[in-house]
Scaffold this motif. Structure first.
Motif, PDB file in Angstrom:
ATOM      1  N   PHE A   1      -1.755  11.616  -3.524  1.00 43.44           N
ATOM      2  CA  PHE A   1      -0.931  10.961  -2.240  1.00 43.44           C
ATOM      3  C   PHE A   1       0.450  10.873  -2.147  1.00 43.44           C
ATOM      4  O   PHE A   1       1.056  10.770  -0.986  1.00 43.44           O
ATOM      5  CB  PHE A   1      -1.677   9.391  -2.089  1.00 43.44           C
ATOM      6  CG  PHE A   1      -3.043   9.207  -1.904  1.00 43.44           C
ATOM      7  CD1 PHE A   1      -3.609  10.103  -0.978  1.00 43.44           C
ATOM      8  CD2 PHE A   1      -3.512   8.230  -2.195  1.00 43.44           C
ATOM      9  CE1 PHE A   1      -4.978  10.126  -0.759  1.00 43.44           C
ATOM     10  CE2 PHE A   1      -5.247   7.931  -2.206  1.00 43.44           C
ATOM     11  CZ  PHE A   1      -5.773   8.870  -1.401  1.00 43.44           C
TER      12      PHE A   1
ATOM     13  N   CYS B   1     -11.846   3.579  -4.285  1.00 39.24           N
ATOM     14  CA  CYS B   1     -10.643   2.623  -4.065  1.00 39.24           C
ATOM     15  C   CYS B   1      -9.446   3.274  -4.596  1.00 39.24           C
ATOM     16  O   CYS B   1      -9.558   4.129  -5.456  1.00 39.24           O
ATOM     17  CB  CYS B   1     -11.235   1.123  -4.908  1.00 39.24           C
ATOM     18  SG  CYS B   1     -11.204   1.223  -6.454  1.00 39.24           S
ATOM     19  N   LEU B   2      -8.247   2.567  -4.157  1.00 39.55           N
ATOM     20  CA  LEU B   2      -7.143   2.859  -4.735  1.00 39.55           C
ATOM     21  C   LEU B   2      -6.699   1.387  -5.521  1.00 39.55           C
ATOM     22  O   LEU B   2      -6.623   0.645  -4.746  1.00 39.55           O
ATOM     23  CB  LEU B   2      -5.911   3.043  -3.775  1.00 39.55           C
ATOM     24  CG  LEU B   2      -4.611   3.568  -3.946  1.00 39.55           C
ATOM     25  CD1 LEU B   2      -4.511   4.686  -4.661  1.00 39.55           C
ATOM     26  CD2 LEU B   2      -3.726   3.427  -2.778  1.00 39.55           C
TER      27      LEU B   2
ATOM     28  N   ASN C   1       0.438   7.681  -6.704  1.00 39.73           N
ATOM     29  CA  ASN C   1      -0.702   8.507  -7.093  1.00 39.73           C
ATOM     30  C   ASN C   1      -0.246  10.127  -6.993  1.00 39.73           C
ATOM     31  O   ASN C   1       0.466  10.486  -6.146  1.00 39.73           O
ATOM     32  CB  ASN C   1      -1.796   8.438  -5.688  1.00 39.73           C
ATOM     33  CG  ASN C   1      -3.124   9.147  -6.075  1.00 39.73           C
ATOM     34  OD1 ASN C   1      -3.144  10.191  -5.736  1.00 39.73           O
ATOM     35  ND2 ASN C   1      -3.915   8.539  -6.869  1.00 39.73           N
TER      36      ASN C   1
ATOM     37  N   LEU D   1      -7.823   1.662   4.643  1.00 41.65           N
ATOM     38  CA  LEU D   1      -7.813   0.844   3.663  1.00 41.65           C
ATOM     39  C   LEU D   1      -8.080  -0.634   3.798  1.00 41.65           C
ATOM     40  O   LEU D   1      -7.636  -1.178   4.665  1.00 41.65           O
ATOM     41  CB  LEU D   1      -6.538   0.899   2.664  1.00 41.65           C
ATOM     42  CG  LEU D   1      -6.215   2.351   2.271  1.00 41.65           C
ATOM     43  CD1 LEU D   1      -4.640   2.253   1.448  1.00 41.65           C
ATOM     44  CD2 LEU D   1      -7.052   2.922   1.284  1.00 41.65           C
TER      45      LEU D   1
ATOM     46  N   SER E   1       0.906  -1.220   0.001  1.00 40.99           N
ATOM     47  CA  SER E   1       0.036   0.104  -0.045  1.00 40.99           C
ATOM     48  C   SER E   1       0.751   1.354  -0.026  1.00 40.99           C
ATOM     49  O   SER E   1       0.535   2.453  -0.687  1.00 40.99           O
ATOM     50  CB  SER E   1      -1.033  -0.032   1.365  1.00 40.99           C
ATOM     51  OG  SER E   1      -0.125  -0.055   2.307  1.00 40.99           O
TER      52      SER E   1
ATOM     53  N   GLY F   1      -2.013   2.840  -8.557  1.00 41.16           N
ATOM     54  CA  GLY F   1      -1.657   4.220  -8.102  1.00 41.16           C
ATOM     55  C   GLY F   1      -2.943   5.076  -8.336  1.00 41.16           C
ATOM     56  O   GLY F   1      -3.113   6.282  -7.815  1.00 41.16           O
ATOM     57  N   SER F   2      -4.097   4.889  -9.120  1.00 33.77           N
ATOM     58  CA  SER F   2      -5.304   5.725  -9.425  1.00 33.77           C
ATOM     59  C   SER F   2      -6.205   5.335  -8.298  1.00 33.77           C
ATOM     60  O   SER F   2      -6.488   4.394  -7.990  1.00 33.77           O
ATOM     61  CB  SER F   2      -5.832   5.313 -10.814  1.00 33.77           C
ATOM     62  OG  SER F   2      -4.969   5.642 -11.838  1.00 33.77           O
ATOM     63  N   PHE F   3      -6.700   6.757  -7.772  1.00 33.50           N
ATOM     64  CA  PHE F   3      -7.951   6.569  -7.121  1.00 33.50           C
ATOM     65  C   PHE F   3      -9.124   6.851  -7.836  1.00 33.50           C
ATOM     66  O   PHE F   3      -9.215   7.754  -8.442  1.00 33.50           O
ATOM     67  CB  PHE F   3      -7.803   7.425  -5.745  1.00 33.50           C
ATOM     68  CG  PHE F   3      -8.912   7.460  -4.781  1.00 33.50           C
ATOM     69  CD1 PHE F   3      -8.547   6.792  -3.580  1.00 33.50           C
ATOM     70  CD2 PHE F   3     -10.021   8.127  -4.988  1.00 33.50           C
ATOM     71  CE1 PHE F   3      -9.479   6.700  -2.811  1.00 33.50           C
ATOM     72  CE2 PHE F   3     -10.980   7.843  -4.014  1.00 33.50           C
ATOM     73  CZ  PHE F   3     -10.792   7.411  -3.007  1.00 33.50           C
TER      74      PHE F   3
ATOM     75  N   ALA G   1      -2.876   8.399 -11.268  1.00 28.81           N
ATOM     76  CA  ALA G   1      -1.753   7.995 -11.008  1.00 28.81           C
ATOM     77  C   ALA G   1      -0.585   8.847 -11.785  1.00 28.81           C
ATOM     78  O   ALA G   1      -1.090   9.734 -12.491  1.00 28.81           O
ATOM     79  CB  ALA G   1      -1.321   6.512 -11.261  1.00 28.81           C
TER      80      ALA G   1
ATOM     81  N   THR H   1       2.153   1.838  -3.491  1.00 34.71           N
ATOM     82  CA  THR H   1       0.992   2.213  -4.166  1.00 34.71           C
ATOM     83  C   THR H   1       0.598   3.615  -4.026  1.00 34.71           C
ATOM     84  O   THR H   1       0.448   4.461  -4.930  1.00 34.71           O
ATOM     85  CB  THR H   1      -0.276   1.290  -3.928  1.00 34.71           C
ATOM     86  OG1 THR H   1       0.234  -0.023  -4.024  1.00 34.71           O
ATOM     87  CG2 THR H   1      -1.513   1.678  -4.981  1.00 34.71           C
ATOM     88  N   MET H   2       0.476   4.112  -2.943  1.00 31.00           N
ATOM     89  CA  MET H   2       0.178   5.408  -2.787  1.00 31.00           C
ATOM     90  C   MET H   2       1.267   6.449  -3.351  1.00 31.00           C
ATOM     91  O   MET H   2       0.723   7.526  -3.547  1.00 31.00           O
ATOM     92  CB  MET H   2       0.206   5.830  -1.118  1.00 31.00           C
ATOM     93  CG  MET H   2      -1.255   5.361  -0.299  1.00 31.00           C
ATOM     94  SD  MET H   2      -1.486   5.575   1.277  1.00 31.00           S
ATOM     95  CE  MET H   2      -0.213   4.706   2.037  1.00 31.00           C
TER      96      MET H   2
END
Length: 872
Positions: free
Chosen positions: A740, A777-778, A737, A755, A730, A798-800, A857, A733-734
């Motif tokens: 983030f 969601c992420l 973004n 999350l 996580s 990476g996309s929210f 992302a 992944t953040m």
């Protein structure tokens, strides 16, 4: 239109242009340089690059960047420079809707709140004659639309040489001495003793006001409403003064402001050129700008001679209509090795000491330290980056004092408000109202929404105010718009800050003589400065303090006096005066005794920033104070070793520590914490933690930590979910973004705690259009598309995804889209109720997400998960 911005996000400028360091572009044309995007202090870029200061400014599609907090339409200083120095107007190229918003901004920054423009006229024969004799009525050689009548457009050949020729670089350097706002080169002359104050009724100025406002309905309604309710407005202003403050002594700020002001209408400074229905703005017969909204770009075209006697239209440059600004990533410098900044108990760190026309220094702003906690006063742009570059975590700063709404004093304020946690803003309701209207117009957001981003502590004039244990006394200064300043007392010492003010005894006495200023107020400003330290502005008169006045002060006073709002080369040699030095290394620290409870306050303020403790009731404060222990570790020391038994929980009190978990390294600073997982979940330590610098931590042994948290289900759930997500990817992944990735470690940790991992099958629908927006969601693995436009590049790691407005409504409203997985995927789901709670503590992130159905992302950028300067 929901997806059009993503399609054009990769567009880069093309053609003949110069990119400006602070953001924006200048395109050459027959009319001179045309600037696209106007960030704060942009005029300093022109000076530094030795290019002509433009007279034509094109506002970008978005006037304010939500991610960086930067104003993309800060045209105040370019307008000042052209009007007061080059004696000509500037032209703003924009849409009709943008014109209305910009007029509101200039109303607040040039003339102040509408309630201080009710119709009182200060007649000054010298000033009026001077204005008529200047060339400021001359316009830049472009066509105007919807502007008051003035002289016809002139070509460069028709303009007087002094209006066409730009100052040399040396002259520009000298012009850095100019006043940062409203300076008029004739206005320093002695005021005519025959001048009088004409208390004309509001109705007598309605026609003039309506003309100058260019039929902008919103401003007309505001002006009319304030005229009708002038008594109510006066009563509201009186509420800013203590009940013990004599009503008869309350200053008439409208008269004082207009006494110093050199113009009465914003239209004296600029004209507007509007894009027509086809997106075309004609600057002259030869030069046009085309705005292609669907492609998010501007095109500059002009007619060129072909050599055969005719002309052909050529493309000069193509510029993005959304301007990108340098993004200051949250990073803390450790270049000074183990030297950690220890804030003084009472003192000052200067961030900037100059003004808006000095290309070498930042505008005036500083941090006032009280009990080792910081209060930023008028933070310049990128103040946090400045402090972090010198090893100072901005989490130490939890208050802002906003003195007034000129660009060189408020441009960095909103940027600071968008950082982690809600910061407290200290000012008067009058100034706050002006600030909210100004930035509401720029951001196109409601003032109610902006107001919820911070905590407001209203100033009460005439009554002591306690902040961080020190006693403040605020007062209104002598300036062109409502402005405050203060004196502060702590530990037997005191600091006086003048704020922007006209400290000129002759003019102050003249204002009193003419009935503009009350006698008691005159005596207040003329009293001796019996303070340990005096921080005083020294701008150019008439609206700032003449250096000659300060030079004449006794040596005993000058020894305690530090100047700001002044460039170095204008300080008279041998004057005995000194400019306050910028930077942490020059922090001015006063030797005072700590209060008896200062250590307890330090501990509680530190614990307050820890997410795990936020649900702990106040009744356990004593237990926290009794069990917390301060420990020190030298640079390089191992604080926690992997695979050892857990024995304590730690909160960083000063310095930088590095946490190493497998391939992931992250650096923690003041307010960050570590060591909680193995205490609650069991098992051996999973990370190595080492002191990057000399470090002080607040520690709780295992038994005490469990005792504090065991009765809080919220704290245990926080740690449990955090443990689950730390076993995922996580964090990485953040970091992919676009929003983030800019978060601090503390913010990323808070996001991890809300999350939940979930598998998604190929062709599975996450939600359908019309479904209640209960979650977003992420994307961790795989990819998704919106059914409304499946031709878009898919949204991957990476996309929210999620309709933020729908998710944060109370109760949640419905999705406007349908999202489908195009392959087997993994998401980190976040419930709407958890996101709302996160946003309440992180208003800047909320603003970046507002009005979105996705936050992309990072695209077309090198992925850098660990910042070399120790991203925190």
């Amino acid at each position: 239109m929901m997806f059009s911005k993503r399609k054009s996000i990769r567009f880069n400028p093309e053609g003949d242009y110069t990119e400006l360091p602070r953001g924006g572009y200048v395109v050459p044309s027959k009319l001179g340089g045309i600037q696209f995007g106007v960030p704060p202090e942009t005029i300093k870029d022109s000076m530094a690059l030795k290019i002509d200061v433009p007279t034509i400014y094109v506002f970008p599609e978005e006037l304010w960047d939500r991610k960086t907090g930067i104003n993309a339409a800060e045209a105040e200083f370019p307008a000042y420079f052209n009007y007061f120095i080059l004696k000509r107007k500037v032209s703003f190229v924009c849409t009709k809707e943008q014109e209305q918003r910009i007029r509101i901004v200039f109303q607040e920054t040039l003339l102040g709140p509408p309630e201080f423009n009710t119709g009182i006229i200060i007649n000054n024969n010298n000033n009026n004659n001077n204005n008529n004799n200047t060339d400021a009525s001359k316009t830049s050689p472009v066509k105007k639309q919807n502007s008051p009548p003035s002289s016809p457009p002139l070509s460069p050949q028709q303009l007087p040489p002094q209006l066409v020729k730009q100052p040399s670089q040396q002259q520009l350097e000298e012009l850095a001495t100019m006043d940062t706002c409203h300076y008029h080169h004739h206005h320093h002359q002695e005021i005519n003793g025959n001048d009088s104050i004409d208390n004309t009724t509001a109705d007598s100025t309605t026609t003039t006001t309506t003309t100058t406002l260019n039929n902008i309905e919103l401003l007309e309604q505001q002006q009319q409403q304030h005229q009708e309710d002038s008594t109510d407005a006066d009563e509201e202003f009186q509420k800013e003064f203590s009940s013990t403050f004599p009503r008869s002594e309350i200053p008439n700020l409208e008269k004082e402001c207009k006494y110093l002001r050199t113009f009465n209408s914003v239209d004296e400074l600029f004209d507007f050129i509007l894009f027509d229905d086809n997106g075309i703005a004609k600057l002259s017969d030869d030069v046009e700008i085309h705005f292609q909204e669907d492609q998010s770009l501007f095109k500059v075209l002009q007619l060129e001679e072909t050599g055969k006697g005719d002309k052909v239209q050529t493309l000069v440059a193509t510029i993005p209509s959304k301007i990108l600004f340098p993004d200051m990533i949250n990073s803390i410098s450790t270049i000074n090795d183990n030297k950690i900044f220890d804030p003084p108990t009472f003192g000052i760190t200067i961030i900037g000491s100059s003004h808006g026309f000095d290309p070498k220094k930042s505008t005036t702003g500083f941090v006032l330290w009280i009990n080792k906690r910081g209060i930023m006063v008028d933070p310049p742009l990128n103040s946090s980056s400045f402090l972090q570059s010198q090893g100072v975590p901005t989490r130490m700063v939890d208050h802002i004092i906003l003195t007034h709404c000129h660009a060189d004093h408020d441009s960095g304020t909103f940027q600071k408000l968008l950082e982690e946690y809600q910061i407290t803003v200290v000012t008067t309701p009058t100034i706050l109202g002006s600030f909210l209207r100004k930035y509401g117009a720029l951001s196109n957001l409601s003032t109610d929404l902006l107001r919820r981003l911070f905590i407001f502590r209203p100033v009460m004039i005439g009554e002591p105010m306690i902040i961080s244990g020190a006693e403040f006394r605020f007062f209104y200064t002598i300036h062109t718009i409502p402005t405050i300043s203060f004196e502060v007392f702590y530990g037997g010492k005191s600091i006086f800050y003048s704020g922007d003010t006209c400290y000129d005894p002759n003019r102050i006495k003249d204002m009193n003589k003419r009935g503009i200023m009350k006698t008691s107020r005159m005596k207040f400003f003329l009293r001796p400065w019996n303070h340990t330290v005096v921080l005083h502005e020294a701008g150019v008169p008439p609206i700032h303090t003449p250096v000659s006045v300060l030079r004449a002060l006794p040596d005993e006073v000058k020894n305690r006096l530090y100047l700001v709002h002044i460039s170095e080369h204008t300080l008279p040699a041998g004057s005995g005066l000194k400019i306050a030095k910028e930077g942490v290394a020059h922090t001015l620290s006063l030797d005072v005794m700590k209060s008896s409870h200062s250590e307890a306050v330090d501990i509680l303020k530190l614990v307050e920033s820890v997410d795990i403790f936020r649900s702990i009731p106040l009744t356990q404060a004593c237990e926290i104070l009794q069990t917390a222990t301060k420990r020190k570790y030298s640079q390089g020391s191992v604080i926690i070793a992997r695979d050892t038994e857990p024995d304590a929980f730690y909160v960083v009190a000063s310095g930088v520590v590095c946490v190493n978990i497998g391939d992931l390294k992250k650096n923690l600073i003041v307010g960050d914490y570590f060591g909680e997982q193995s205490l609650v979940m069991g098992g051996l330590r999973s990370a190595n933690v080492q002191a990057v610098t000399d470090v002080e931590v607040l520690s709780f042994n295992k038994e005490d930590f469990l005792s504090i948290t065991r009765n809080s289900a919220e704290s245990i759930q926080f740690i449990t979910r955090l443990w689950e997500m730390r076993n995922e990817k996580s964090w990485e992944t953040m970091s992919l973004n676009s929003v983030f990735s800019r978060c601090t470690n503390s913010q990323k940790t808070a996001i991890q705690s809300i999350l939940v991992r979930e598998l998604v099958k190929k062709d599975q629908t996450l939600w359908c259009k019309g479904d209640e927006a209960l979650f977003g969601c992420l994307v961790a693995e795989g990819s998704f598309v919106f059914k409304e436009d499946d031709s878009l590049e898919s949204f991957s790691q990476g996309s929210f995804l999620g309709d933020i407005n729908a998710m944060t409504s109370q109760p949640p409203s419905i999705h406007k889209t349908t999202v489908v997985a195009i392959e087997e995927s993994v998401i980190y789901k976040v419930l709407s109720q958890d996101l709302i709670k996160f946003f309440s503590n992180n208003p800047g992130i909320q603003l970046a997400f507002l009005d979105t159905i996705f936050v992309d992302a990072l695209r077309d950028q090198v992925q850098q998960l660990v910042n070399s300067k120790l991203t925190y």
